[in-house]
Motif scaffolding. Structure first.
Motif, mmCIF file in Angstrom:
data_model
loop_
_atom_site.group_PDB
_atom_site.id
_atom_site.type_symbol
_atom_site.label_atom_id
_atom_site.label_comp_id
_atom_site.label_asym_id
_atom_site.label_seq_id
_atom_site.Cartn_x
_atom_site.Cartn_y
_atom_site.Cartn_z
ATOM 1 N N GLU A 25 0.849 -1.197 0.048
ATOM 2 C CA GLU A 25 0.109 0.026 0.023
ATOM 3 C C GLU A 25 1.021 1.294 -0.015
ATOM 4 O OE1 GLU A 25 -3.803 -1.725 2.511
ATOM 5 O OE2 GLU A 25 -2.560 -0.382 3.517
ATOM 6 N N VAL A 80 -6.793 8.146 -7.116
ATOM 7 C CA VAL A 80 -7.233 6.983 -6.500
ATOM 8 C C VAL A 80 -8.145 6.244 -6.742
ATOM 9 C CG1 VAL A 80 -6.604 5.515 -4.483
ATOM 10 C CG2 VAL A 80 -5.643 7.941 -4.570
ATOM 11 N N ASN A 81 -8.183 5.196 -7.418
ATOM 12 C CA ASN A 81 -9.431 4.292 -7.794
ATOM 13 C C ASN A 81 -9.992 3.628 -6.456
ATOM 14 O OD1 ASN A 81 -11.167 2.167 -8.413
ATOM 15 N ND2 ASN A 81 -10.116 1.537 -10.228
ATOM 16 N N GLY A 84 -11.285 -1.769 -4.985
ATOM 17 C CA GLY A 84 -10.318 -2.929 -4.846
ATOM 18 C C GLY A 84 -10.842 -4.006 -5.749
ATOM 19 N N CYS A 92 -14.601 -10.190 -10.286
ATOM 20 C CA CYS A 92 -13.687 -9.553 -10.865
ATOM 21 C C CYS A 92 -13.546 -9.918 -12.450
ATOM 22 C CB CYS A 92 -12.437 -9.745 -10.177
ATOM 23 S SG CYS A 92 -12.152 -8.815 -8.728
ATOM 24 N N ASN A 104 -13.369 -1.743 -0.327
ATOM 25 C CA ASN A 104 -13.247 -0.309 -1.365
ATOM 26 C C ASN A 104 -13.152 0.784 -0.436
ATOM 27 O OD1 ASN A 104 -14.107 -2.086 -3.681
ATOM 28 N ND2 ASN A 104 -16.155 -1.753 -3.043
ATOM 29 N N ALA A 119 -4.159 3.245 0.757
ATOM 30 C CA ALA A 119 -4.688 2.492 -0.342
ATOM 31 C C ALA A 119 -3.844 1.412 -0.879
ATOM 32 C CB ALA A 119 -5.386 3.464 -1.488
ATOM 33 N N GLN A 123 -4.005 0.580 -7.023
ATOM 34 C CA GLN A 123 -5.079 1.356 -7.204
ATOM 35 C C GLN A 123 -4.880 3.057 -7.425
ATOM 36 O OE1 GLN A 123 -7.510 -1.581 -4.274
ATOM 37 N NE2 GLN A 123 -8.600 0.570 -4.581
ATOM 38 N N GLU A 140 -13.427 9.850 -10.115
ATOM 39 C CA GLU A 140 -14.457 8.657 -9.661
ATOM 40 C C GLU A 140 -15.824 8.887 -10.397
ATOM 41 O OE1 GLU A 140 -16.922 5.970 -7.363
ATOM 42 O OE2 GLU A 140 -17.097 7.965 -7.630
ATOM 43 N N ALA A 282 -11.465 -0.897 -13.671
ATOM 44 C CA ALA A 282 -9.838 -0.292 -13.709
ATOM 45 C C ALA A 282 -9.955 0.250 -15.110
ATOM 46 C CB ALA A 282 -9.002 -1.113 -12.842
ATOM 47 N N TYR A 285 -11.607 3.583 -14.926
ATOM 48 C CA TYR A 285 -10.984 4.676 -13.993
ATOM 49 C C TYR A 285 -9.907 5.221 -14.750
ATOM 50 C CZ TYR A 285 -9.655 7.351 -9.898
ATOM 51 O OH TYR A 285 -9.279 8.164 -9.033
ATOM 52 N N ARG A 286 -9.107 4.559 -15.124
ATOM 53 C CA ARG A 286 -7.810 5.007 -16.122
ATOM 54 C C ARG A 286 -8.203 5.991 -16.946
ATOM 55 N NH1 ARG A 286 -5.870 -0.327 -14.728
ATOM 56 N NH2 ARG A 286 -6.347 -0.746 -16.899
#
Ligand SMILES: [Zn+2]
Ligand SMILES: [Zn+2]
Length: 339
Positions: A25, A80-81, A84, A92, A104, A119, A123, A140, A282, A285-286
């Motif tokens: 982390e 930060v995403n 998790g 997933c 999360n 975190a 992420q 987000e 993910a 988010y990116r």
């Protein structure tokens, strides 16, 4: 550190120990965190526990890393995403990491209504120094909208309806524009939020107290490829299905408390799809971070207020009846670290 914690009566500012990163982390000094409708809802409905720290829409700077993380990350500006995900479980693999048992940030593990938050390093998404760091907090909600629009299967030149112009509906307008949708009709009630819808790129903005979405679609001869249902209004789903063209997709993005009647005959005869969208994966988010960094998403225009940590409990309370308010950011570094 100072943090906003959940209490029996709502939320309050408290002193908590600084977070310590696990091996995989990082600790992020929080620059800005958005106050989300889901935070307001969780506090109001008592769906939290005493001492829990909410806040899942955030960015900041890495100040500490765990034993297994590259020390080169220290000092890096990041979004930060919060979601998790183990990457291996059935949820997933199906692209639904928010259903994974990995917690999360700001939802099922301590979040960013605090000066510091830990975190998983996996992420964090680095952002360049020339992006004002508070804008990382916009990634987000934009990711939520990108995921919903991905499920809407729209194409450039299509027409789409955004039903409800709260923060997610407004981000959905941005996401539809990014997808090349030409005609974007936004339907809402609050004048301030309808003005924001036009600012985000809606081509038509209607007040549903004056004209229904069906009346507007008939008058304009519109046949929607998709409806993003972001209102949670009782009749929104049947209304949405009523204006969809053949093969259209209705994406439910609002947390609707009731069970709406769904007209099944037109659903099958018109080949409609009704699909729920919650959170994002993910890559969404990116992609959201990328849109912010390259200046394609004007979501910073949605920020109505920025508050410090001591004012955050009151801001969460005021968002119960938002009126003209669209989005509030908390800026935890505006509080002295030692009092
Ligand atoms: Zn949120
Ligand atoms: Zn998983």
């Amino acid at each position: 550190m100072k943090a906003v914690v959940c209490t029996a009566g709502g939320t309050a500012v408290a002193d908590l120990p600084d977070p310590v990163p696990a091996a995989d982390e990082v600790v992020v000094e929080v620059e800005a965190c958005g106050l989300c409708g889901s935070d307001v809802h969780a506090v109001e409905q008592g769906q939290t526990y005493d001492g829990h720290v909410l806040g899942h829409e955030f960015g900041g700077r890495v100040v500490e890393v765990g034993a297994g993380v590259d020390r080169g990350l220290v000092g890096q500006a990041v979004a930060v995403n919060p979601i998790g995900g183990c990457g291996r479980c059935a949820a997933c693999v199906r692209g639904l990491p928010f259903r994974c048992s990995v917690p999360n940030v700001g939802i099922t593990r301590p979040g960013a209504f605090a000066q510091y938050v830990a975190a998983p390093a996996a992420q964090v998404v680095p952002v360049p120094e020339d992006l004002p760091l508070e804008r990382a907090a916009d990634a987000e909600p934009l990711a939520v909208a990108l995921a919903a629009v991905r499920l809407a299967r729209v194409h450039p030149g299509d027409a789409a309806l955004v039903y409800g112009v709260g923060p997610i509906g407004l981000n959905a307008i941005v996401a539809l524009r990014l997808a090349g949708v030409e005609r974007i009709v936004a339907a809402g009630r609050s004048p301030g939020r309808r003005a924001a819808a036009a600012l985000m790129g809606a081509t038509d903005v209607i007040d549903t107290r004056e004209v229904s979405v069906r009346e507007h679609a008939e008058a304009e001869k519109l046949s929607y490829a998709a409806v993003l249902e972001c209102s949670a209004a009782p009749d929104a789903v049947p209304d949405a299905l009523g204006v969809l063209g053949p093969g259209g997709v209705c994406v439910e993005v609002a947390l609707a408390p009731h069970a709406p009647a769904v007209p099944l005959f037109p659903l099958l005869s018109e080949g409609h799809t009704l699909v729920g969208s919650c959170a994002f994966d993910a890559p969404d988010y990116r992609a959201a971070v990328d849109h912010l960094v390259t200046g394609r998403a004007p979501t910073h225009e949605l920020v109505s207020e920025q508050v410090d940590l001591p004012s955050t409990p009151d801001a969460l309370h005021r968002l119960r009846t938002p009126g003209e308010l669209v989005r509030i950011l908390t800026r935890p570094q505006r509080v002295p670290s030692t009092v």
